[in-house]
Design a protein around this motif. Sequence first.
Motif, PDB file in Angstrom:
ATOM      1  N   PRO A 261       0.814  -1.228   0.000  1.00  0.00           N
ATOM      2  CA  PRO A 261       0.000   0.000   0.000  1.00  0.00           C
ATOM      3  C   PRO A 261       0.842   1.272   0.000  1.00  0.00           C
ATOM      4  O   PRO A 261       0.462   2.274  -0.625  1.00  0.00           O
ATOM      5  N   ILE A 262       1.990   1.251   0.682  1.00  0.00           N
ATOM      6  CA  ILE A 262       2.852   2.433   0.705  1.00  0.00           C
ATOM      7  C   ILE A 262       3.486   2.653  -0.667  1.00  0.00           C
ATOM      8  O   ILE A 262       3.549   3.779  -1.167  1.00  0.00           O
ATOM      9  N   PHE A 263       3.959   1.556  -1.297  1.00  0.00           N
ATOM     10  CA  PHE A 263       4.526   1.685  -2.639  1.00  0.00           C
ATOM     11  C   PHE A 263       3.471   2.214  -3.620  1.00  0.00           C
ATOM     12  O   PHE A 263       3.757   3.060  -4.469  1.00  0.00           O
ATOM     13  N   ALA A 264       2.236   1.709  -3.491  1.00  0.00           N
ATOM     14  CA  ALA A 264       1.177   2.122  -4.410  1.00  0.00           C
ATOM     15  C   ALA A 264       0.831   3.596  -4.248  1.00  0.00           C
ATOM     16  O   ALA A 264       0.626   4.308  -5.245  1.00  0.00           O
ATOM     17  N   VAL A 265       0.780   4.073  -2.995  1.00  0.00           N
ATOM     18  CA  VAL A 265       0.322   5.442  -2.748  1.00  0.00           C
ATOM     19  C   VAL A 265       1.463   6.448  -2.849  1.00  0.00           C
ATOM     20  O   VAL A 265       1.349   7.470  -3.531  1.00  0.00           O
ATOM     21  N   HIS A 277      -3.210  -4.513  -8.671  1.00  0.00           N
ATOM     22  CA  HIS A 277      -2.320  -5.092  -9.670  1.00  0.00           C
ATOM     23  C   HIS A 277      -0.973  -5.485  -9.052  1.00  0.00           C
ATOM     24  O   HIS A 277      -0.405  -6.526  -9.391  1.00  0.00           O
ATOM     25  N   LEU A 278      -0.471  -4.647  -8.154  1.00  0.00           N
ATOM     26  CA  LEU A 278       0.790  -4.975  -7.486  1.00  0.00           C
ATOM     27  C   LEU A 278       0.645  -6.235  -6.649  1.00  0.00           C
ATOM     28  O   LEU A 278       1.535  -7.100  -6.622  1.00  0.00           O
ATOM     29  N   GLU A 279      -0.473  -6.352  -5.935  1.00  0.00           N
ATOM     30  CA  GLU A 279      -0.724  -7.541  -5.126  1.00  0.00           C
ATOM     31  C   GLU A 279      -0.850  -8.789  -5.999  1.00  0.00           C
ATOM     32  O   GLU A 279      -0.432  -9.883  -5.613  1.00  0.00           O
ATOM     33  N   ALA A 280      -1.449  -8.622  -7.178  1.00  0.00           N
ATOM     34  CA  ALA A 280      -1.700  -9.775  -8.040  1.00  0.00           C
ATOM     35  C   ALA A 280      -0.470 -10.226  -8.809  1.00  0.00           C
ATOM     36  O   ALA A 280      -0.364 -11.402  -9.176  1.00  0.00           O
ATOM     37  N   ALA A 281       0.475  -9.329  -9.055  1.00  0.00           N
ATOM     38  CA  ALA A 281       1.619  -9.654  -9.910  1.00  0.00           C
ATOM     39  C   ALA A 281       2.403 -10.876  -9.448  1.00  0.00           C
ATOM     40  O   ALA A 281       2.722 -11.754 -10.261  1.00  0.00           O
ATOM     41  N   GLY A 319      15.390  -5.505  -6.520  1.00  0.00           N
ATOM     42  CA  GLY A 319      15.077  -4.702  -7.697  1.00  0.00           C
ATOM     43  C   GLY A 319      13.759  -3.967  -7.553  1.00  0.00           C
ATOM     44  O   GLY A 319      13.634  -2.791  -7.923  1.00  0.00           O
ATOM     45  N   PHE A 320      12.741  -4.637  -6.994  1.00  0.00           N
ATOM     46  CA  PHE A 320      11.443  -3.984  -6.788  1.00  0.00           C
ATOM     47  C   PHE A 320      11.574  -2.796  -5.844  1.00  0.00           C
ATOM     48  O   PHE A 320      10.985  -1.731  -6.076  1.00  0.00           O
ATOM     49  N   ALA A 321      12.345  -2.959  -4.776  1.00  0.00           N
ATOM     50  CA  ALA A 321      12.505  -1.874  -3.807  1.00  0.00           C
ATOM     51  C   ALA A 321      13.083  -0.626  -4.455  1.00  0.00           C
ATOM     52  O   ALA A 321      12.725   0.500  -4.089  1.00  0.00           O
ATOM     53  N   LEU A 322      13.970  -0.803  -5.420  1.00  0.00           N
ATOM     54  CA  LEU A 322      14.665   0.327  -6.031  1.00  0.00           C
ATOM     55  C   LEU A 322      13.922   0.923  -7.230  1.00  0.00           C
ATOM     56  O   LEU A 322      14.287   1.986  -7.725  1.00  0.00           O
ATOM     57  N   SER A 323      12.896   0.237  -7.704  1.00  0.00           N
ATOM     58  CA  SER A 323      12.175   0.680  -8.895  1.00  0.00           C
ATOM     59  C   SER A 323      11.204   1.814  -8.573  1.00  0.00           C
ATOM     60  O   SER A 323      10.532   1.811  -7.540  1.00  0.00           O
ATOM     61  N   LEU A 330       5.986  -4.140 -11.568  1.00  0.00           N
ATOM     62  CA  LEU A 330       5.100  -5.280 -11.824  1.00  0.00           C
ATOM     63  C   LEU A 330       5.895  -6.479 -12.331  1.00  0.00           C
ATOM     64  O   LEU A 330       5.645  -7.627 -11.919  1.00  0.00           O
ATOM     65  N   LEU A 331       6.861  -6.235 -13.223  1.00  0.00           N
ATOM     66  CA  LEU A 331       7.690  -7.332 -13.745  1.00  0.00           C
ATOM     67  C   LEU A 331       8.481  -8.000 -12.614  1.00  0.00           C
ATOM     68  O   LEU A 331       8.544  -9.231 -12.531  1.00  0.00           O
ATOM     69  N   LEU A 332       9.080  -7.207 -11.749  1.00  0.00           N
ATOM     70  CA  LEU A 332       9.900  -7.768 -10.674  1.00  0.00           C
ATOM     71  C   LEU A 332       9.032  -8.524  -9.659  1.00  0.00           C
ATOM     72  O   LEU A 332       9.436  -9.582  -9.157  1.00  0.00           O
ATOM     73  N   LEU A 333       7.838  -8.006  -9.364  1.00  0.00           N
ATOM     74  CA  LEU A 333       6.934  -8.746  -8.482  1.00  0.00           C
ATOM     75  C   LEU A 333       6.486 -10.049  -9.148  1.00  0.00           C
ATOM     76  O   LEU A 333       6.333 -11.076  -8.483  1.00  0.00           O
ATOM     77  N   PHE A 334       6.252  -9.986 -10.455  1.00  0.00           N
ATOM     78  CA  PHE A 334       5.929 -11.202 -11.219  1.00  0.00           C
ATOM     79  C   PHE A 334       7.034 -12.243 -11.049  1.00  0.00           C
ATOM     80  O   PHE A 334       6.760 -13.430 -10.814  1.00  0.00           O
ATOM     81  N   LEU A 335       8.298 -11.818 -11.130  1.00  0.00           N
ATOM     82  CA  LEU A 335       9.417 -12.753 -10.994  1.00  0.00           C
ATOM     83  C   LEU A 335       9.498 -13.322  -9.575  1.00  0.00           C
ATOM     84  O   LEU A 335       9.855 -14.490  -9.405  1.00  0.00           O
TER      85      LEU A 335
END
Length: 429
Positions: A261-265, A277-281, A319-323, A330-335
Amino acid sequence: MSVPTASSARHDPYAALRIPDFRRYLTARICLTLATRIQGLVIAWQIFKLTNDPLALGLIGLAEAVPSIGVSLYAGHVADSVKRKNIIMAAVVCLLFCALALTWLASPAGLRLLTRDAFYTLPLYAVIFVSGIARGFMGPATFSFMPQLLPDREHLGNAITWNSTTWQAASVLGPAIGGYLIAHLGVANAYAASTMLLGLALLLFGTVASRPLPPAVGAREDLRTSILSGIRFIWGNQLILAALALDLFAVLFGGAVALLPIFAVDILKVGAAGLGHLEAAPAVGSVLMAALLTYFPLRRHAGRKLLWAVAGFGLATIGFALSTNIWLSLLLLFLTGVFDSVSVIVRSTLLHTFTPEHLKGRVSAVNNIFIGSSNEIGSFESGTVARLLGVVTSVVFGGTMTLVVVALTALKADKLRHLDLTPEAVKSE
């Protein structure tokens, strides 16, 4: 036309789905997972909006993990002592009442309780706490009940993969549905949808025929001995212990989900729909990998593949943290989901393959302490570190610690590093 041989039948990717009770069980579990994933997203969103505090998000995980861990060992004993379907039905009823309570708390009358004083989120955490108790009993019961629905062990590997695939598929839809419902219909309606799905899950579980308990081996054990037997079994099996420990610390340190939620907002600025979408990735990645493994099961060099997968999970987390780009995130969460799926399926296969039927409830209870609750405790860890060091630093730290855990496990756990899950290797264990 050639006649299928017994060998080819064993490799039928849909073999487990041809069993009616197993299909009904999976359908019920899909509804249950959809409900809990929607509910989890909604309550995280609601609490973050009420508090604007990352620690409050971490406390969600702690409020669920503490009761789940507290009852786990006893729940494992119960799962090996009481018909497992009865436990599942009782747990779903409890979760249904929790969902009704959350729906009411999101109504105008319920919101009046959530006034801005020192305890304004306490009713929400109280419901989470009760649901944690129900899930503590649900885990060992579902784990040990699923193999009883199969006619023989030849279907077990395929059933494990489908069990994981359907769970991940529901996890894809759940957050996306939850984010849509919050954005367009509001929090109360999102909770109401979760409540209806839990009601449907209860009806579907009711259609699955009950099974008798597997016969006990040896003399009848007293309560204390029975509860501790799962711990002794895992502690004496270096292969299972190493796999559980690897997953425990990887999830404990490497999970960024609690902070989404913090990343999203604040970081990606995509709002409630983007949060879905982030949760679903990760779940999209998991379900696609699980589907692939249905056709190409992990057998040879499974241990090495597990270690590489957990390392990949850690790198993708960093990678997600730095994006700061939504598509890269979304790609990194997918991975992370792709790599996590490998870990889940290998661990489940190990537990089901090497655990005697009469011990599965108790061994699953220990697994729940190791893995099931590590997600919630990991959420607390992420929220605490985020508050102290910042959100991005917290997730980078977690991913780095995951890599450290993988390196130590690779050095110390020879059996896991050389694990094969080919039929020949399994028979020789």
